[in-house]
Design an enzyme around this catalytic site. Structure first.
Site, PDB file in Angstrom:
ATOM      1  N   ASP A  34      29.057  36.780  50.318  1.00 48.27           N
ATOM      2  CA  ASP A  34      28.112  35.907  49.606  1.00 48.27           C
ATOM      3  C   ASP A  34      28.388  34.427  49.782  1.00 48.27           C
ATOM      4  O   ASP A  34      27.602  33.597  49.318  1.00 48.27           O
ATOM      5  CB  ASP A  34      28.156  36.241  48.104  1.00 48.27           C
ATOM      6  CG  ASP A  34      27.670  37.645  47.843  1.00 48.27           C
ATOM      7  OD1 ASP A  34      28.411  38.430  47.234  1.00 48.27           O
ATOM      8  OD2 ASP A  34      26.563  37.974  48.310  1.00 48.27           O
ATOM      9  N   HIS A  58      37.430  39.611  46.332  1.00 46.65           N
ATOM     10  CA  HIS A  58      36.774  40.922  46.508  1.00 46.65           C
ATOM     11  C   HIS A  58      37.703  42.012  45.980  1.00 46.65           C
ATOM     12  O   HIS A  58      38.924  41.905  46.113  1.00 46.65           O
ATOM     13  CB  HIS A  58      36.481  41.183  47.999  1.00 46.65           C
ATOM     14  CG  HIS A  58      35.445  42.224  48.216  1.00 46.65           C
ATOM     15  ND1 HIS A  58      35.747  43.560  48.224  1.00 46.65           N
ATOM     16  CD2 HIS A  58      34.117  42.126  48.405  1.00 46.65           C
ATOM     17  CE1 HIS A  58      34.634  44.251  48.422  1.00 46.65           C
ATOM     18  NE2 HIS A  58      33.622  43.407  48.528  1.00 46.65           N
TER      19      HIS A  58
HETATM   20  C1  SDX Z   1      29.986  41.660  46.296  1.00 47.07           C
HETATM   21  O1  SDX Z   1      32.423  45.905  45.745  1.00 47.07           O
HETATM   22  C2  SDX Z   1      31.736  45.496  46.770  1.00 47.07           C
HETATM   23  O2  SDX Z   1      31.827  46.011  47.879  1.00 47.07           O
HETATM   24  C3  SDX Z   1      30.771  44.353  46.487  1.00 47.07           C
HETATM   25  C4  SDX Z   1      30.082  43.738  47.694  1.00 47.07           C
HETATM   26  C5  SDX Z   1      29.106  44.698  48.307  1.00 47.07           C
HETATM   27  O3  SDX Z   1      28.777  44.509  49.505  1.00 47.07           O
HETATM   28  O4  SDX Z   1      28.563  45.579  47.585  1.00 47.07           O
HETATM   29  O5  SDX Z   1      31.040  43.364  48.661  1.00 47.07           O
HETATM   30  C6  SDX Z   1      29.292  42.504  47.300  1.00 47.07           C
HETATM   31  O6  SDX Z   1      29.782  41.859  45.133  1.00 47.07           O
HETATM   32  C7  SDX Z   1      30.989  40.642  46.772  1.00 47.07           C
HETATM   33  C8  SDX Z   1      31.728  39.941  45.587  1.00 47.07           C
HETATM   34  C9  SDX Z   1      30.815  38.837  45.069  1.00 47.07           C
HETATM   35  N1  SDX Z   1      31.348  38.234  43.848  1.00 47.07           N
HETATM   36  C10 SDX Z   1      31.831  36.977  43.825  1.00 47.07           C
HETATM   37  O7  SDX Z   1      31.941  36.261  44.820  1.00 47.07           O
HETATM   38  C11 SDX Z   1      32.162  36.473  42.425  1.00 47.07           C
HETATM   39  C12 SDX Z   1      33.533  35.784  42.455  1.00 47.07           C
HETATM   40  N2  SDX Z   1      34.525  36.801  42.720  1.00 47.07           N
HETATM   41  C13 SDX Z   1      35.196  37.385  41.574  1.00 47.07           C
HETATM   42  O8  SDX Z   1      34.471  37.469  40.405  1.00 47.07           O
HETATM   43  C14 SDX Z   1      36.087  38.566  41.925  1.00 47.07           C
HETATM   44  O9  SDX Z   1      36.765  38.221  43.041  1.00 47.07           O
HETATM   45  C15 SDX Z   1      35.443  39.922  42.125  1.00 47.07           C
HETATM   46  C16 SDX Z   1      34.606  40.329  40.972  1.00 47.07           C
HETATM   47  C17 SDX Z   1      34.617  39.924  43.352  1.00 47.07           C
HETATM   48  C18 SDX Z   1      36.594  40.919  42.301  1.00 47.07           C
HETATM   49  O10 SDX Z   1      37.261  40.952  41.129  1.00 47.07           O
HETATM   50  P1  SDX Z   1      38.472  42.013  40.902  1.00 47.07           P
HETATM   51  O11 SDX Z   1      38.752  42.835  42.069  1.00 47.07           O
HETATM   52  O12 SDX Z   1      38.206  42.730  39.620  1.00 47.07           O
HETATM   53  O13 SDX Z   1      39.686  41.087  40.817  1.00 47.07           O
HETATM   54  P2  SDX Z   1      40.107  40.332  39.516  1.00 47.07           P
HETATM   55  O14 SDX Z   1      38.908  39.797  38.808  1.00 47.07           O
HETATM   56  O15 SDX Z   1      41.054  41.219  38.765  1.00 47.07           O
HETATM   57  O16 SDX Z   1      40.887  39.081  40.142  1.00 47.07           O
HETATM   58  C19 SDX Z   1      42.233  39.216  40.548  1.00 47.07           C
HETATM   59  C20 SDX Z   1      42.823  37.845  40.282  1.00 47.07           C
HETATM   60  C21 SDX Z   1      42.539  37.351  38.858  1.00 47.07           C
HETATM   61  O17 SDX Z   1      43.600  36.506  38.502  1.00 47.07           O
HETATM   62  P3  SDX Z   1      44.788  37.135  37.525  1.00 47.07           P
HETATM   63  O18 SDX Z   1      44.076  37.713  36.311  1.00 47.07           O
HETATM   64  O19 SDX Z   1      45.447  38.221  38.375  1.00 47.07           O
HETATM   65  O20 SDX Z   1      45.680  35.970  37.211  1.00 47.07           O
HETATM   66  O21 SDX Z   1      42.203  36.893  41.173  1.00 47.07           O
HETATM   67  C22 SDX Z   1      41.496  35.926  40.410  1.00 47.07           C
HETATM   68  C23 SDX Z   1      41.298  36.496  39.007  1.00 47.07           C
HETATM   69  O22 SDX Z   1      41.227  35.454  38.044  1.00 47.07           O
HETATM   70  N3  SDX Z   1      40.205  35.714  41.075  1.00 47.07           N
HETATM   71  C24 SDX Z   1      39.647  34.536  41.275  1.00 47.07           C
HETATM   72  C25 SDX Z   1      38.451  34.808  41.969  1.00 47.07           C
HETATM   73  N4  SDX Z   1      38.323  36.127  42.154  1.00 47.07           N
HETATM   74  C26 SDX Z   1      39.405  36.688  41.588  1.00 47.07           C
HETATM   75  N5  SDX Z   1      40.027  33.276  40.934  1.00 47.07           N
HETATM   76  C27 SDX Z   1      39.187  32.277  41.307  1.00 47.07           C
HETATM   77  N6  SDX Z   1      38.028  32.465  41.989  1.00 47.07           N
HETATM   78  C28 SDX Z   1      37.631  33.706  42.318  1.00 47.07           C
HETATM   79  N7  SDX Z   1      36.485  33.896  42.979  1.00 47.07           N
END
Ligand code: SDX
Length: 428
Positions: free
Chosen positions: A363, A306
């Site tokens: 989710d 998140h």
């Molecule tokens: C919702 O914003 C909100 O409030 C949203 C929400 C709401 O109520 O409105 O809470 C609802 O959208 C919840 C999130 C649902 N999405 C997912 O579950 C999809 C999987 N999650 C990711 O795509 C990710 O965690 C995000 C999009 C949710 C957050 O991404 P960020 O904050 O932009 O973080 P990032 O992508 O920069 O990740 C940081 C690191 C990265 O690694 P590095 O580049 O630092 O090496 O963490 C890793 C990412 O690769 N990472 C994950 C991961 N999520 C982040 N690695 C594996 N699995 C994951 N799920």
């Protein structure tokens, strides 16, 4: 509420940036005058360090795993309140009296019907159309039917269209589901609760009476509470940006629905259950955890991570508890739930996830409940949009009623070609 200043020095010039304090959470640096004074923009794609607005609706503390709506914790609201009461709270700022809640619920009930011509919109879609595509189209079309409530400068119009949107989303969502399975649409039944009415329109059939299961009704209502609002997330920011141009509320909510659809946002509940089903059995979990950690593999654990929560998403805890209630009520022994629990346990003990502070989000578990209740995965994000509509309209109202509101217009760091003369063909 600037109480003191930060100083930014560029070259040999210093600029005072007023520091504004809220009631909770980080202070903010007011940079509104920075460009005019320094000829510099700030740069923050993804808005990881940017506050886009002032808001009194929802507070999130990502480190502590805190979520408050108008000061009340999501744990207490999901346990003691109802979606109608939380909707009233988000829209009006205070919890309603019993009389106010009854009146509000009756007002919403009286807006649940759709204009009869809107039903013909559904027939223009293929039966296998994704219901989120239908939601985008039908909600956007509402502005063609309700011209009597699109004067956004009139608070009464704003509240009528807000009530209409909250009330009609369950009807639109249920109709999208009925259309996909070739069953007739059911009209709303105002003798039922908001959530009971939605369950009947979705799972009832004309040939026989539908009896609302109170345990499922309570679980569904709690799921709606958990998804109601969440500060300035991507879809809410989309609604605010669309609204800042003066677009009508129905068009703004259609924009929010489109943004929510993405798998990184509201589409994650559908993606998470599909992922759990693809994993299938606990012995496959290590392989998928390794894939999620592999930078060369686009696979991510859906329902994990998140932008704000770097601790447990408080909604995920409530959701996990609700899974147990629903599965035991329905006497469903879904092996996918065991996969989810073991996946969570293994991920939360893996150094990669610990270091990157990746926890289950709202989710991760929701799909298991929704699937057990009988929703197809394509409907999961539709249910998220149904619930989030109250948050979107509350945030939109808050923005529109701010006299200082301006159209949202970010700038950029330009990295394209400098000015150059137009060449003829023989010079290219
Ligand atoms: C919702 O914003 C909100 O409030 C949203 C929400 C709401 O109520 O409105 O809470 C609802 O959208 C919840 C999130 C649902 N999405 C997912 O579950 C999809 C999987 N999650 C990711 O795509 C990710 O965690 C995000 C999009 C949710 C957050 O991404 P960020 O904050 O932009 O973080 P990032 O992508 O920069 O990740 C940081 C690191 C990265 O690694 P590095 O580049 O630092 O090496 O963490 C890793 C990412 O690769 N990472 C994950 C991961 N999520 C982040 N690695 C594996 N699995 C994951 N799920």
């Amino acid at each position: 509420m600037a109480e003191n200043n930060a100083t930014l020095t560029i070259g040999d010039t210093s600029y005072d940036l007023p520091i504004m304090k809220g009631n909770e959470g980080p202070d903010v640096l007011d940079i509104r005058k920075l460009y005019g004074a320094s000829d510099h923009f700030t740069f923050d794609p993804g808005f990881t360090s940017t506050a886009s607005c002032e808001s009194a609706l929802t507070f999130i503390d990502g480190d502590e795993g805190i979520l408050l709506h108008r000061g009340y914790s999501i744990e207490e609201l999901s346990e003691k309140s109802s979606f109608m009461e939380v909707s009233y709270l988000l829209l009006n700022g205070e919890l309603p009296s019993k009389t106010q809640l009854v009146e509000f619920s009756q007002t919403i009930s009286r807006h649940t019907m759709l204009h009869e011509q809107l039903a013909t919109f559904y027939r223009g879609f293929r039966r296998d159309a994704h219901p989120m595509a239908i939601m985008c189209g039908v909600v956007g079309a509402l502005s063609a039917f309700y011209h009597d409530s699109t004067d956004i400068s009139d608070p009464t119009h704003r509240m009528i269209s807000s009530h209409r949107l909250i009330a009609k989303m369950p009807t639109i969502a249920a109709m999208a589901y009925k259309y996909s399975i070739g069953q007739p649409f059911l009209y709303p039944d105002n003798s039922l609760s908001y959530t009971g009415n939605f369950l009947r329109m979705t799972f009832g059939v004309p040939a026989e009476p539908y009896v609302v299961n109170p345990v499922i009704e309570r679980a569904m209502d709690r799921i709606f509470i958990l998804h109601a609002d969440h500060e300035q997330n991507a879809s809410t920011s989309t609604v605010r940006l669309a609204g800042s141009s003066g677009a009508n509320p129905f068009a703004c909510i259609a924009a929010g629905i489109a943004c929510l659809w993405g798998p990184a946002h509201g589409g994650a509940n559908e993606a998470a259950l599909n992922m759990l089903r693809e994993i299938g059995t606990p012995d496959k979990i290590p392989h998928y955890i390794e894939r999620a950690k592999d930078k060369n593999d686009p696979f991510r654990l859906m329902g994990f991570g998140h932008r704000v929560y770097k601790n447990y998403d408080p909604r995920a805890s409530v959701m996990q508890k609700t899974v147990r209630e629903v599965l035991s009520e329905l006497k469903v022994n879904d092996p996918i739930f065991d996969v989810a629990l073991q996946l969570e346990d293994m991920a939360l003990n893996d150094p990669y996830f610990i270091e990157k502070k990746l926890f289950p989000n709202v989710d991760f578990y929701s799909g298991i409940i929704l699937s057990a209740i009988g929703f197809p995965t394509e409907m999961f994000t539709v249910l998220f949009a149904l619930s989030r509509t109250v948050g979107w309209v509350a945030q939109w109202n808050e923005m529109i009623s701010d006299p200082g509101q301006k159209i949202g217009r970010p700038r950029q760091l330009y990295t394209g070609p400098k000015h150059r003369p137009y060449p003829g063909f023989d010079e290219r």
